[in-house]
Design a protein around this motif. Structure first.
Motif, PDB file in Angstrom:
ATOM      1  N   PRO A   1       0.817  -1.223   0.000  1.00  0.00           N
ATOM      2  CA  PRO A   1       0.000   0.000   0.000  1.00  0.00           C
ATOM      3  C   PRO A   1       0.850   1.272   0.000  1.00  0.00           C
ATOM      4  N   PHE A   2       1.958   1.248   0.748  1.00  0.00           N
ATOM      5  CA  PHE A   2       2.817   2.431   0.823  1.00  0.00           C
ATOM      6  C   PHE A   2       3.473   2.725  -0.515  1.00  0.00           C
ATOM      7  N   ILE A   3       4.074   1.722  -1.133  1.00  0.00           N
ATOM      8  CA  ILE A   3       4.848   1.962  -2.357  1.00  0.00           C
ATOM      9  C   ILE A   3       3.936   2.297  -3.529  1.00  0.00           C
ATOM     10  N   LYS A   4       2.745   1.683  -3.582  1.00  0.00           N
ATOM     11  CA  LYS A   4       1.802   2.019  -4.656  1.00  0.00           C
ATOM     12  C   LYS A   4       1.331   3.465  -4.525  1.00  0.00           C
ATOM     13  N   ALA A   5       1.007   3.876  -3.291  1.00  0.00           N
ATOM     14  CA  ALA A   5       0.574   5.257  -3.070  1.00  0.00           C
ATOM     15  C   ALA A   5       1.694   6.229  -3.410  1.00  0.00           C
ATOM     16  N   THR A   6       2.922   5.885  -3.037  1.00  0.00           N
ATOM     17  CA  THR A   6       4.067   6.766  -3.291  1.00  0.00           C
ATOM     18  C   THR A   6       4.317   6.935  -4.784  1.00  0.00           C
ATOM     19  N   VAL A   7       4.281   5.835  -5.540  1.00  0.00           N
ATOM     20  CA  VAL A   7       4.510   5.908  -6.991  1.00  0.00           C
ATOM     21  C   VAL A   7       3.386   6.705  -7.665  1.00  0.00           C
ATOM     22  N   PHE A   8       2.159   6.498  -7.214  1.00  0.00           N
ATOM     23  CA  PHE A   8       1.039   7.256  -7.785  1.00  0.00           C
ATOM     24  C   PHE A   8       1.198   8.753  -7.522  1.00  0.00           C
ATOM     25  N   LEU A   9       1.509   9.123  -6.270  1.00  0.00           N
ATOM     26  CA  LEU A   9       1.681  10.530  -5.936  1.00  0.00           C
ATOM     27  C   LEU A   9       2.871  11.132  -6.677  1.00  0.00           C
ATOM     28  N   ALA A  10       3.925  10.340  -6.884  1.00  0.00           N
ATOM     29  CA  ALA A  10       5.074  10.818  -7.652  1.00  0.00           C
ATOM     30  C   ALA A  10       4.677  11.113  -9.097  1.00  0.00           C
ATOM     31  N   SER A  11       3.832  10.271  -9.679  1.00  0.00           N
ATOM     32  CA  SER A  11       3.361  10.501 -11.049  1.00  0.00           C
ATOM     33  C   SER A  11       2.554  11.786 -11.132  1.00  0.00           C
ATOM     34  N   PHE A  12       1.717  12.000 -10.133  1.00  0.00           N
ATOM     35  CA  PHE A  12       0.912  13.235 -10.095  1.00  0.00           C
ATOM     36  C   PHE A  12       1.813  14.457  -9.954  1.00  0.00           C
ATOM     37  N   LEU A  13       2.816  14.362  -9.071  1.00  0.00           N
ATOM     38  CA  LEU A  13       3.736  15.482  -8.868  1.00  0.00           C
ATOM     39  C   LEU A  13       4.565  15.771 -10.111  1.00  0.00           C
ATOM     40  N   PHE A  14       4.919  14.726 -10.856  1.00  0.00           N
ATOM     41  CA  PHE A  14       5.646  14.933 -12.111  1.00  0.00           C
ATOM     42  C   PHE A  14       4.837  15.816 -13.052  1.00  0.00           C
ATOM     43  N   LEU A  15       3.561  15.485 -13.227  1.00  0.00           N
ATOM     44  CA  LEU A  15       2.695  16.283 -14.101  1.00  0.00           C
ATOM     45  C   LEU A  15       2.529  17.699 -13.566  1.00  0.00           C
ATOM     46  N   GLN A  16       2.293  17.804 -12.265  1.00  0.00           N
ATOM     47  CA  GLN A  16       2.115  19.129 -11.651  1.00  0.00           C
ATOM     48  C   GLN A  16       3.338  20.007 -11.878  1.00  0.00           C
ATOM     49  N   ASN A  17       4.524  19.411 -11.720  1.00  0.00           N
ATOM     50  CA  ASN A  17       5.752  20.190 -11.812  1.00  0.00           C
ATOM     51  C   ASN A  17       6.219  20.456 -13.239  1.00  0.00           C
ATOM     52  N   LEU A  18       5.509  19.929 -14.210  1.00  0.00           N
ATOM     53  CA  LEU A  18       5.767  20.329 -15.584  1.00  0.00           C
ATOM     54  C   LEU A  18       5.413  21.800 -15.807  1.00  0.00           C
ATOM     55  N   VAL A  19       4.420  22.284 -15.036  1.00  0.00           N
ATOM     56  CA  VAL A  19       3.918  23.640 -15.298  1.00  0.00           C
ATOM     57  C   VAL A  19       3.987  24.578 -14.092  1.00  0.00           C
TER      58      VAL A  19
ATOM     59  N   MET B   1      13.626   5.428   6.908  1.00  0.00           N
ATOM     60  CA  MET B   1      13.774   4.838   5.582  1.00  0.00           C
ATOM     61  C   MET B   1      12.504   5.006   4.760  1.00  0.00           C
ATOM     62  N   TYR B   2      11.333   4.890   5.387  1.00  0.00           N
ATOM     63  CA  TYR B   2      10.073   5.113   4.677  1.00  0.00           C
ATOM     64  C   TYR B   2      10.006   6.555   4.171  1.00  0.00           C
ATOM     65  N   THR B   3      10.363   7.497   5.045  1.00  0.00           N
ATOM     66  CA  THR B   3      10.340   8.910   4.669  1.00  0.00           C
ATOM     67  C   THR B   3      11.325   9.180   3.544  1.00  0.00           C
ATOM     68  N   ALA B   4      12.514   8.586   3.656  1.00  0.00           N
ATOM     69  CA  ALA B   4      13.529   8.766   2.618  1.00  0.00           C
ATOM     70  C   ALA B   4      13.071   8.175   1.292  1.00  0.00           C
ATOM     71  N   MET B   5      12.424   7.012   1.336  1.00  0.00           N
ATOM     72  CA  MET B   5      11.953   6.374   0.106  1.00  0.00           C
ATOM     73  C   MET B   5      10.883   7.232  -0.564  1.00  0.00           C
ATOM     74  N   TYR B   6       9.957   7.750   0.234  1.00  0.00           N
ATOM     75  CA  TYR B   6       8.923   8.641  -0.321  1.00  0.00           C
ATOM     76  C   TYR B   6       9.568   9.879  -0.936  1.00  0.00           C
ATOM     77  N   SER B   7      10.493  10.490  -0.210  1.00  0.00           N
ATOM     78  CA  SER B   7      11.141  11.715  -0.688  1.00  0.00           C
ATOM     79  C   SER B   7      11.969  11.452  -1.939  1.00  0.00           C
ATOM     80  N   ALA B   8      12.641  10.298  -1.987  1.00  0.00           N
ATOM     81  CA  ALA B   8      13.477   9.974  -3.148  1.00  0.00           C
ATOM     82  C   ALA B   8      12.623   9.761  -4.399  1.00  0.00           C
ATOM     83  N   ILE B   9      11.562   8.956  -4.273  1.00  0.00           N
ATOM     84  CA  ILE B   9      10.724   8.656  -5.443  1.00  0.00           C
ATOM     85  C   ILE B   9       9.997   9.907  -5.934  1.00  0.00           C
ATOM     86  N   THR B  10       9.369  10.635  -5.014  1.00  0.00           N
ATOM     87  CA  THR B  10       8.671  11.863  -5.416  1.00  0.00           C
ATOM     88  C   THR B  10       9.669  12.931  -5.845  1.00  0.00           C
TER      89      THR B  10
END
Length: 427
Positions: free
Chosen positions: A231-249, A358-367
């Motif tokens: 659940p953690f890694i799926k949520a993190t990857v999804f939020l990272a994808s959203f942030l990628f799009l957001q940060n395009l503009v 490590m959880y915080t670092a993983m979230y921060s690294a992926i996003t």
């Protein structure tokens, strides 16, 4: 008898250790929000344009602070060997503030043709120290703030600090409009250097709380724990994808307003003040809702607000420019305020305490990696579309990105950010 009464009154006046620590964390945020406001957003873009940066270089600078978050994974492992978190926190925060402040001395220390390169060097070095400080601060603050009051405390803290940030945004814009160029930026950096010093001093008063270490002593097993938490890694990857799009503009909004829409600093400050006021109001609302609903459920509902605010830029083709920008940034403030607060609570609240660094670092690294490529690609896209019709540069890109964000939220977001889940390891 009088001594006894006096002693009881004195004890009543003394705040508990918990309240004292919360107060220190709040006081530390006051100078932090001042210098962060004056060193970011429109002021950072304006300073880079003054130094001679192009749109793609501005995109790179806006992105690099998130990319260095990848080093947090190594930091999360190394801090397990610390006996005390306080003094390493003070050192790395102090170095981050010092090097960030040195960026204001670039025009005095280097020849003009080297200004941008020198700025980037100090900026990247500062944030390498800052990423270590961030891991330590997240670890310490999660122990300082009790889970039962976490939502409300950060809601109130963020509301107060963003009220101050709103005032600083407006005053900073006035300074640059009245004193354009080098003089205005010098005045801003004088304020910044004072606040940087005050911020580091307050960190000396942070408590040295005992550290609950990971059950793992080797890097690879510790590294794999968040990766195997489905659940953690799926949520993190999804939020990272959203942030990628957001940060395009979004990080390039200031560039669009300054260079393409030709809006002055004071008006941009008013637009950003409106965004900050909306964020400020939303912090309190999201904080209270967080006392009733899960981080995941509320995180989901912040995403359509952010996507809608980006789509609203498309109405520049129909309605007057300034009303559209004010409304779009108001909605963005409501969404991103909730997102930032709830994502932070997700990192420090929905993760096992011994493994939290490590959880915080993983979230921060992926996003962070996703957020890095967003502005970098966005800055280059603005260079590629420079010869195209002006509407494509002003709002066409926002329309495309906003539409993709809406699809992502409603196709994947509802399923991934549901709150009726168990921690099922990935196989």
């Amino acid at each position: 008898m009088m001594d006894f009464i006096h002693l009881k009154q004195h004890k009543r006046r003394n705040p508990s250790l918990q309240r004292r620590n919360l107060r220190i964390a709040t006081y530390e945020g006051i100078p932090a929000v001042i210098f962060q406001t004056l060193l970011g957003g429109q002021f950072l873009t304006g300073y880079l344009l003054y130094l001679g940066a192009t749109s793609e270089l501005i995109g790179f600078v806006l992105a690099i602070t998130t990319f260095v978050n990848i080093t947090q994974i190594a930091v999360a492992f190394l801090i397990q060997r610390l006996k005390s978190r306080k003094w390493p926190l003070v050192f790395f925060v102090g170095m981050h503030r010092l090097l960030w402040g040195v960026t204001g001395l670039v025009p005095f220390l280097f020849s003009q043709e080297n200004w941008v390169q020198a700025f980037i060097f100090f900026y990247i070095t500062a944030f390498l120290f800052g990423t270590v400080g961030s891991v330590l601060w997240n670890s310490v603050i999660s122990d300082i703030v009790h889970p039962k009051v976490r939502g409300r405390y950060f809601g109130i803290r963020n509301t107060l600090l963003n009220a101050l940030g709103t005032l600083v945004l407006f005053l900073g814009g006035m300074i640059l409009d009245h004193y354009p160029g080098s003089q205005g930026f010098l005045y801003l950096y004088i304020i910044i250097w004072i606040c940087l010093t005050a911020n580091v001093v307050i960190f000396f008063f942070y408590p040295d709380i005992p550290f609950e270490r990971s059950t793992e002593t080797k890097f690879l097993p510790m590294f794999k724990k968040p990766l195997h938490d489905a659940p953690f890694i799926k949520a993190t990857v999804f939020l990272a994808s959203f942030l990628f799009l957001q940060n395009l503009v979004v990080p390039l909004y200031s560039y669009v307003m300054l260079e393409l829409l030709h809006i002055n600093y004071q008006t941009i400050s008013l637009i950003n003040v409106t965004q900050t006021v909306a964020m400020m109001a939303s912090f309190y609302v999201w904080g209270n809702l967080n006392a009733r609903y899960s981080n995941r459920r509320l995180l989901f509902w912040t995403l359509p607000l952010i996507a809608a605010s980006i789509l609203l830029w498309g109405t520049l083709s129909i309605f007057p420019m300034l009303p559209v920008l004010f409304i779009a940034q108001t909605i963005f403030g409501m969404g991103v305020g909730g997102f930032n607060q709830l994502a932070f609570n997700f990192m420090i609240g929905d993760t096992p305490k011994p493994e939290r660094p490590m959880y915080t670092a993983m979230y921060s690294a992926i996003t962070g990696v996703a957020s890095f490529f967003g502005p970098l690609i966005g800055g280059n896209v603005y260079k590629w579309i420079d010869h195209m019709p002006s509407w494509i540069q002003m709002y066409g890109m926002q329309l495309v990105v906003g539409f993709i964000m809406v699809l992502l939220v409603f196709i994947l977001g509802r399923r991934i950010l549901r709150d009726d889940y168990e921690r099922i390891p990935l196989r």
